[in-house]
Motif scaffolding. Structure first.
Motif, PDB file in Angstrom:
ATOM      1  N   ASP A  24       0.808  -1.221   0.000  1.00 28.52           N
ATOM      2  CA  ASP A  24       0.000   0.000   0.000  1.00 28.52           C
ATOM      3  C   ASP A  24       0.845   1.277   0.000  1.00 28.52           C
ATOM      4  OD1 ASP A  24      -2.482  -1.296  -0.080  1.00 28.52           O
ATOM      5  OD2 ASP A  24      -2.495  -1.556   2.096  1.00 28.52           O
ATOM      6  N   ASP A  25       1.946   1.304   0.743  1.00 28.09           N
ATOM      7  CA  ASP A  25       2.800   2.499   0.772  1.00 28.09           C
ATOM      8  C   ASP A  25       3.421   2.764  -0.602  1.00 28.09           C
ATOM      9  OD1 ASP A  25       2.274   2.964   3.478  1.00 28.09           O
ATOM     10  OD2 ASP A  25       4.051   1.833   4.141  1.00 28.09           O
ATOM     11  N   PHE A  26       3.894   1.716  -1.260  1.00 26.47           N
ATOM     12  CA  PHE A  26       4.465   1.871  -2.597  1.00 26.47           C
ATOM     13  C   PHE A  26       3.397   2.347  -3.577  1.00 26.47           C
ATOM     14  CE2 PHE A  26       5.569   0.447  -6.844  1.00 26.47           C
ATOM     15  CZ  PHE A  26       6.863   0.934  -6.976  1.00 26.47           C
ATOM     16  N   ARG A  27       2.206   1.783  -3.483  1.00 19.26           N
ATOM     17  CA  ARG A  27       1.112   2.163  -4.378  1.00 19.26           C
ATOM     18  C   ARG A  27       0.764   3.641  -4.213  1.00 19.26           C
ATOM     19  NH1 ARG A  27      -2.304  -1.192  -6.616  1.00 19.26           N
ATOM     20  NH2 ARG A  27      -4.120  -0.041  -5.847  1.00 19.26           N
ATOM     21  N   THR A  28       0.745   4.116  -2.968  1.00 16.93           N
ATOM     22  CA  THR A  28       0.453   5.527  -2.700  1.00 16.93           C
ATOM     23  C   THR A  28       1.527   6.404  -3.329  1.00 16.93           C
ATOM     24  OG1 THR A  28      -0.725   4.999  -0.662  1.00 16.93           O
ATOM     25  CG2 THR A  28       0.141   7.247  -0.875  1.00 16.93           C
ATOM     26  N   LEU A  29       2.798   6.031  -3.154  1.00 18.24           N
ATOM     27  CA  LEU A  29       3.888   6.801  -3.753  1.00 18.24           C
ATOM     28  C   LEU A  29       3.811   6.745  -5.272  1.00 18.24           C
ATOM     29  CD1 LEU A  29       6.479   8.473  -3.555  1.00 18.24           C
ATOM     30  CD2 LEU A  29       7.749   6.306  -3.346  1.00 18.24           C
ATOM     31  N   PHE A  30       3.539   5.579  -5.830  1.00 19.47           N
ATOM     32  CA  PHE A  30       3.462   5.436  -7.285  1.00 19.47           C
ATOM     33  C   PHE A  30       2.363   6.329  -7.859  1.00 19.47           C
ATOM     34  CE2 PHE A  30       2.237   3.603 -11.320  1.00 19.47           C
ATOM     35  CZ  PHE A  30       3.456   3.286 -11.898  1.00 19.47           C
ATOM     36  N   GLN A  31       1.229   6.388  -7.184  1.00 21.37           N
ATOM     37  CA  GLN A  31       0.133   7.232  -7.660  1.00 21.37           C
ATOM     38  C   GLN A  31       0.532   8.708  -7.640  1.00 21.37           C
ATOM     39  OE1 GLN A  31      -3.249   6.193  -8.690  1.00 21.37           O
ATOM     40  NE2 GLN A  31      -3.169   8.255  -9.470  1.00 21.37           N
ATOM     41  N   ALA A  32       1.249   9.128  -6.595  1.00 18.56           N
ATOM     42  CA  ALA A  32       1.627  10.533  -6.440  1.00 18.56           C
ATOM     43  C   ALA A  32       2.851  10.910  -7.256  1.00 18.56           C
ATOM     44  CB  ALA A  32       1.889  10.842  -4.961  1.00 18.56           C
ATOM     45  N   ASN A  33       3.814   9.998  -7.381  1.00 21.87           N
ATOM     46  CA  ASN A  33       5.085  10.329  -8.006  1.00 21.87           C
ATOM     47  C   ASN A  33       5.708   9.060  -8.596  1.00 21.87           C
ATOM     48  OD1 ASN A  33       7.689  11.121  -8.661  1.00 21.87           O
ATOM     49  ND2 ASN A  33       7.945  12.382  -6.844  1.00 21.87           N
ATOM     50  N   PRO A  34       5.260   8.636  -9.784  1.00 18.79           N
ATOM     51  CA  PRO A  34       5.769   7.391 -10.363  1.00 18.79           C
ATOM     52  C   PRO A  34       7.294   7.310 -10.465  1.00 18.79           C
ATOM     53  CG  PRO A  34       3.857   8.134 -11.584  1.00 18.79           C
ATOM     54  CD  PRO A  34       4.209   9.237 -10.624  1.00 18.79           C
ATOM     55  N   PRO A  35       8.007   8.359 -10.899  1.00 20.76           N
ATOM     56  CA  PRO A  35       9.468   8.231 -10.972  1.00 20.76           C
ATOM     57  C   PRO A  35      10.119   7.958  -9.613  1.00 20.76           C
ATOM     58  CG  PRO A  35       8.749  10.047 -12.344  1.00 20.76           C
ATOM     59  CD  PRO A  35       7.554   9.613 -11.536  1.00 20.76           C
ATOM     60  N   ALA A  36       9.617   8.586  -8.553  1.00 22.28           N
ATOM     61  CA  ALA A  36      10.176   8.333  -7.215  1.00 22.28           C
ATOM     62  C   ALA A  36       9.917   6.889  -6.802  1.00 22.28           C
ATOM     63  CB  ALA A  36       9.584   9.300  -6.200  1.00 22.28           C
ATOM     64  N   ALA A  37       8.729   6.392  -7.096  1.00 19.70           N
ATOM     65  CA  ALA A  37       8.413   5.006  -6.764  1.00 19.70           C
ATOM     66  C   ALA A  37       9.293   4.044  -7.555  1.00 19.70           C
ATOM     67  CB  ALA A  37       6.936   4.729  -7.027  1.00 19.70           C
ATOM     68  N   LEU A  38       9.465   4.312  -8.844  1.00 20.21           N
ATOM     69  CA  LEU A  38      10.292   3.441  -9.673  1.00 20.21           C
ATOM     70  C   LEU A  38      11.750   3.456  -9.233  1.00 20.21           C
ATOM     71  CD1 LEU A  38       9.330   1.706 -12.184  1.00 20.21           C
ATOM     72  CD2 LEU A  38       7.699   3.348 -11.365  1.00 20.21           C
ATOM     73  N   ALA A  39      12.213   4.556  -8.690  1.00 17.87           N
ATOM     74  CA  ALA A  39      13.586   4.624  -8.180  1.00 17.87           C
ATOM     75  C   ALA A  39      13.780   3.669  -7.007  1.00 17.87           C
ATOM     76  CB  ALA A  39      13.936   6.048  -7.780  1.00 17.87           C
ATOM     77  N   ILE A  40      12.702   3.333  -6.305  1.00 13.83           N
ATOM     78  CA  ILE A  40      12.777   2.345  -5.231  1.00 13.83           C
ATOM     79  C   ILE A  40      12.995   0.954  -5.803  1.00 13.83           C
ATOM     80  CG2 ILE A  40      11.390   1.180  -3.450  1.00 13.83           C
ATOM     81  CD1 ILE A  40      10.156   3.952  -2.848  1.00 13.83           C
ATOM     82  N   VAL A  41      12.404   0.696  -6.957  1.00 14.83           N
ATOM     83  CA  VAL A  41      12.561  -0.608  -7.606  1.00 14.83           C
ATOM     84  C   VAL A  41      14.018  -0.805  -7.984  1.00 14.83           C
ATOM     85  CG1 VAL A  41      11.929  -1.983  -9.633  1.00 14.83           C
ATOM     86  CG2 VAL A  41      10.177  -0.680  -8.395  1.00 14.83           C
ATOM     87  N   SER A  42      14.602   0.184  -8.651  1.00  8.57           N
ATOM     88  CA  SER A  42      16.031   0.158  -9.003  1.00  8.57           C
ATOM     89  C   SER A  42      16.410   1.514  -9.596  1.00  8.57           C
ATOM     90  CB  SER A  42      16.352  -0.942 -10.024  1.00  8.57           C
ATOM     91  OG  SER A  42      15.926  -0.574 -11.318  1.00  8.57           O
ATOM     92  N   GLU A  43      17.686   1.771  -9.630  1.00  5.92           N
ATOM     93  CA  GLU A  43      18.168   3.013 -10.243  1.00  5.92           C
ATOM     94  C   GLU A  43      17.793   3.057 -11.726  1.00  5.92           C
ATOM     95  OE1 GLU A  43      22.351   5.396 -11.095  1.00  5.92           O
ATOM     96  OE2 GLU A  43      22.327   3.780  -9.628  1.00  5.92           O
ATOM     97  N   ALA A  44      17.947   1.925 -12.416  1.00  5.42           N
ATOM     98  CA  ALA A  44      17.619   1.865 -13.843  1.00  5.42           C
ATOM     99  C   ALA A  44      16.126   2.110 -14.085  1.00  5.42           C
ATOM    100  CB  ALA A  44      18.024   0.517 -14.432  1.00  5.42           C
ATOM    101  N   ALA A  45      15.273   1.542 -13.244  1.00  6.25           N
ATOM    102  CA  ALA A  45      13.834   1.759 -13.389  1.00  6.25           C
ATOM    103  C   ALA A  45      13.486   3.218 -13.139  1.00  6.25           C
ATOM    104  CB  ALA A  45      13.051   0.852 -12.435  1.00  6.25           C
ATOM    105  N   GLY A  46      14.134   3.824 -12.161  1.00  6.96           N
ATOM    106  CA  GLY A  46      13.910   5.244 -11.895  1.00  6.96           C
ATOM    107  C   GLY A  46      14.287   6.102 -13.084  1.00  6.96           C
ATOM    108  N   LYS A  47      15.423   5.806 -13.698  1.00 13.24           N
ATOM    109  CA  LYS A  47      15.859   6.567 -14.873  1.00 13.24           C
ATOM    110  C   LYS A  47      14.942   6.342 -16.064  1.00 13.24           C
ATOM    111  CE  LYS A  47      20.749   6.852 -13.690  1.00 13.24           C
ATOM    112  NZ  LYS A  47      22.104   6.408 -14.027  1.00 13.24           N
TER     113      LYS A  47
END
Length: 102
Positions: A24-47
């Motif tokens: 749920d916390d990741f989903r909330t971040l992804f909804q508000a700021n997808p690039p920030a959430a993807l950066a949690i997955v990996s640096e490459a995903a964030g980029k």
């Protein structure tokens, strides 16, 4: 000029879908700021997601779980965020059969 979206690695795609389908916390971040959430997955995903934005209400955890295999195929074979509406509630599975608009 925007860059051409690149596919996510299989590992990043699996991790992203796990988080979207359960955390749920990741989903909330992804909804508000997808690039920030993807950066949690990996640096490459964030980029890969610097131009990513939400196209509507995020699909439910159940929708992500139900469409997991199709989403995994899409994320690893096409530009990860060429179809931002593929994560939108009520459209997560059906949007994968549509092509993005030029």
């Amino acid at each position: 000029m925007t860059s051409i979206p690149k596919p996510l690695s299989p590992e990043d795609s699996v991790r992203l879908l796990e988080l979207l389908g359960s955390d749920d916390d990741f989903r909330t971040l992804f909804q508000a700021n997808p690039p920030a959430a993807l950066a949690i997955v990996s640096e490459a995903a964030g980029k890969a997601s610097v131009d990513c934005s939400s196209a509507g209400a995020l699909a439910s955890k159940e929708e992500f779980q139900a469409a997991r295999s199709r989403l995994l195929s899409h994320l690893t074979s096409e530009g990860a965020f060429t179809l931002p509406h593929c994560f939108v509630s009520g459209d997560v599975d059906s949007s994968l059969s549509r092509k993005p608009r030029p």
